[in-house]
Design a protein around this motif. Structure first.
Motif, PDB file in Angstrom:
ATOM      1  N   ASP A 140      -8.585   0.554  -3.512  1.00 29.96           N
ATOM      2  CA  ASP A 140      -9.792   1.240  -3.049  1.00 29.96           C
ATOM      3  C   ASP A 140      -9.565   2.745  -3.003  1.00 29.96           C
ATOM      4  N   HIS A 157      -4.555  -5.925  -6.581  1.00 30.78           N
ATOM      5  CA  HIS A 157      -4.486  -6.209  -5.146  1.00 30.78           C
ATOM      6  C   HIS A 157      -3.101  -5.840  -4.627  1.00 30.78           C
ATOM      7  N   SER A 185      -5.200  -7.192   0.091  1.00 32.50           N
ATOM      8  CA  SER A 185      -6.279  -6.204   0.139  1.00 32.50           C
ATOM      9  C   SER A 185      -6.493  -5.590  -1.242  1.00 32.50           C
ATOM     10  N   GLU A 186      -7.691  -5.063  -1.460  1.00 32.48           N
ATOM     11  CA  GLU A 186      -8.077  -4.574  -2.776  1.00 32.48           C
ATOM     12  C   GLU A 186      -7.768  -3.089  -2.945  1.00 32.48           C
ATOM     13  N   ASP A 206       0.833  -1.203   0.000  1.00 35.22           N
ATOM     14  CA  ASP A 206       0.000   0.000   0.000  1.00 35.22           C
ATOM     15  C   ASP A 206       0.870   1.257   0.000  1.00 35.22           C
TER      16      ASP A 206
END
Length: 280
Positions: free
Chosen positions: A166, A158, A163-164, A21
């Motif tokens: 977003d 991903h 996690s996606e 992320d």
């Protein structure tokens, strides 16, 4: 002599679930290639060889012509990050102005600077990988850059922890606009209204950079998967002609083993680009 692959089945690796992320940003929403400003920044660094001095000059002298210091800093951070991230796969930043001087058109310059964006921006690289796969599978028809298609590809991204992706719809819309801006600059899209991509023409200098990039990644086997050519959306039926152009360049040499073509730099991969010396 022939290439060692006909290109069928050649694809770029999936980058899904590869990046954290923290590595993924939406910088493209506010800063595309900005060819003129990126070139100025490269010349500033080649002249001063010190990023601290370059930042001071950039902000104080408003090289990007932004109205506020804050916006000027934002552009500086985005562009300088691309240059600081670049490794030996690409011309060094002190060589880059000389590379850009060899370019015949603004599009040529954009195609060179595009590689620095790819190296710095994981989300752009992921999306380009997906589109290259579409090109290899469906031909030019796979190069549809409608906002819905871009958002669908982003929705399939991903992070490395599973996690996606977003982000707000407004952010992904601006990101799609930024991507299309880059694609217009490098010749994949024609106009601001065009959504269907095409195979861009490659100038001599971008071709040398794309080939050098591929060589640096894959070494002797680079012609079996010319990543730099694929990043510039060159399908396999173009590879013979591209290889012939590279072999005609005095900075590259061709040889053959069992009738298969090999191409490699004569000297250092980017030895043809001298460190730039000049005033900005």
């Amino acid at each position: 002599m022939t290439l060692r692959t006909d290109g069928r089945g050649v694809s770029l690796p999936s980058l899904d679930s590869t990046f954290s992320d923290d590595e993924v940003t939406m910088v493209l929403t506010r800063c595309g290639l900005l060819v003129d400003r990126a070139e100025t920044l490269a010349r500033l660094y080649a002249h001063h060889r010190d990023w601290t001095v370059v930042e001071e000059k950039w902000i104080e002298e408003r090289f990007d012509e932004r109205s506020t210091r804050g916006s000027s800093k934002g552009i500086y951070r985005a562009l300088s990050s691309r240059f600081k991230t670049a490794g030996s796969e690409l011309p060094s930043i002190v060589q880059l102005p000389s590379v850009l001087d060899r370019c015949e058109t603004v599009r040529d310059k954009a195609q060179v600077l595009y590689f620095y964006l790819l190296e710095d921006d994981p989300l752009v690289r992921y999306t380009v990988h997906r589109y290259v796969d579409r090109l290899q599978e469906s031909g030019v028809d796979g190069l549809g850059f409608e906002q819905e298609t871009i958002e669908r590809l982003l929705s399939e991204f991903h992070y490395e922890d599973g996690s996606e992706f977003d982000y707000a719809e407004s952010t992904t819309r601006r990101w799609g606009e930024g991507l299309r801006s880059v694609l217009r600059d490098i010749g994949v899209l024609d106009t601001q209204q065009t959504l269907q991509g095409q195979i861009p023409n490659l100038g001599s200098t971008p071709l040398l950079v794309a080939s050098g990039y591929s060589w640096e990644i894959h070494g002797d086997d680079w012609l079996s998967q010319p990543t730099g050519w694929l990043y510039l959306f060159q399908p396999d039926q173009y590879w013979d002609a591209l290889a012939e152009r590279v072999s005609d360049d005095p900075n590259w040499e061709a040889s053959g083993i069992h009738g298969e073509l090999r191409l490699q730099p004569v000297d250092d991969t980017y030895g043809w680009a001298e460190p730039w010396e000049g005033e900005v």
